[in-house]
Design an enzyme around this catalytic site. Structure first.
Site, PDB file in Angstrom:
ATOM      1  N   ASN A 102       0.852  -1.198   0.000  1.00 39.49           N
ATOM      2  CA  ASN A 102       0.000   0.000   0.000  1.00 39.49           C
ATOM      3  C   ASN A 102       0.880   1.238   0.000  1.00 39.49           C
ATOM      4  OD1 ASN A 102      -2.398   1.601   0.387  1.00 39.49           O
ATOM      5  ND2 ASN A 102      -1.853   1.794   2.556  1.00 39.49           N
ATOM      6  N   HIS A 104       0.907   5.077   1.587  1.00 36.84           N
ATOM      7  CA  HIS A 104       0.247   5.834   2.652  1.00 36.84           C
ATOM      8  C   HIS A 104       0.908   7.214   2.769  1.00 36.84           C
ATOM      9  CE1 HIS A 104      -1.944   6.455   6.368  1.00 36.84           C
ATOM     10  NE2 HIS A 104      -0.831   6.934   6.888  1.00 36.84           N
ATOM     11  N   SER A 131       4.873   6.739   2.383  1.00 39.56           N
ATOM     12  CA  SER A 131       5.515   5.448   2.617  1.00 39.56           C
ATOM     13  C   SER A 131       4.823   4.383   1.787  1.00 39.56           C
ATOM     14  CB  SER A 131       5.377   5.029   4.093  1.00 39.56           C
ATOM     15  OG  SER A 131       5.775   6.070   4.965  1.00 39.56           O
ATOM     16  N   ASP A 140      -2.046   0.122   8.513  1.00 35.18           N
ATOM     17  CA  ASP A 140      -0.863   0.942   8.198  1.00 35.18           C
ATOM     18  C   ASP A 140       0.333   0.634   9.110  1.00 35.18           C
ATOM     19  OD1 ASP A 140      -2.385   2.213   6.224  1.00 35.18           O
ATOM     20  OD2 ASP A 140      -3.047   3.773   7.603  1.00 35.18           O
TER      21      ASP A 140
END
Ligand code: GRF
Length: 188
Positions: A102, A104, A131, A140
């Site tokens: 992912n 973020h 990130s 996260d």
């Protein structure tokens, strides 16, 4: 690539993957929102798209079961969340363990969740960033693959920071996917 909205990170990944030497191929884009602007962008790039509308499901797991089936049908080996705004359950995350990443908009582990830029401004931070990280059961919280920072100026707003960070995200995510994909082994 999983999206929910604009899809600019998705486009950056698709364009990077077009380079002959890039170690990944984008097999499809799935949105949980039927009106995500990224869907048309993916279609214009000749990438297969699908919509799995979470509002059609009564719970997260049945939504995720269909998402999982669709990923298998696409023969996906790695899933990139790119502005995908659904929290994934341990059921889904465990099925894609070490194959789910992912992007973020914060310098993780700082500011997990939403409103990251405003929280960095409110805290008086001098810098923030983005990130690319592994997705794990905790939101996260997975290990960071790559991150990059930007300075926060005295009169910055969350909108200004997001705009300044976007071009950085668009180069960071393809770079991170390149690292991950080049190490990935095919499923047993
Ligand atoms: C990006 O800022 C990303 O960091 C966050 O959502 C935004 C997605 O933008 N998770 P886009 O859909 O890739 O244009």
């Amino acid at each position: 690539i999983l999206i929910s909205g604009r899809g600019s990170n998705m486009v950056a990944l698709v364009e990077a993957a077009r380079l002959e030497t890039y170690p990944a191929e984008i097999v499809g884009v799935i949105s949980n929102k039927p009106n995500a602007a990224g869907l048309e962008k993916a279609q214009a790039l000749n990438i297969p798209t699908a919509v799995i509308d979470h509002t059609d499901y009564s719970d997260r797991e049945t939504f995720e079961q269909d998402l999982h089936e669709k990923l298998l049908a696409l023969e996906a080996e790695l899933v990139c969340c790119a502005g995908f705004m659904r929290v994934l359950t341990p059921w889904f995350v465990s099925r894609w363990e070490n194959r789910l990443i992912n992007i973020h908009p914060s310098l993780l582990p700082k500011y997990k969740g939403l409103q990251t830029h405003q929280r960095a401004i409110d805290a008086g931070d001098k810098e923030t960033g983005c990130s690319v990280h592994w997705v794990t059961e905790d939101l996260d919280a997975g290990a960071v693959i790559l991150q990059e920072s930007v300075q926060i100026a005295p009169h910055d707003t969350a909108e200004l920071l997001a705009a300044r960070l976007l071009p950085i995200e668009l180069s960071l995510y393809p770079e991170a996917l390149e690292i991950v994909a080049s190490k990935l082994r095919s499923p047993q």
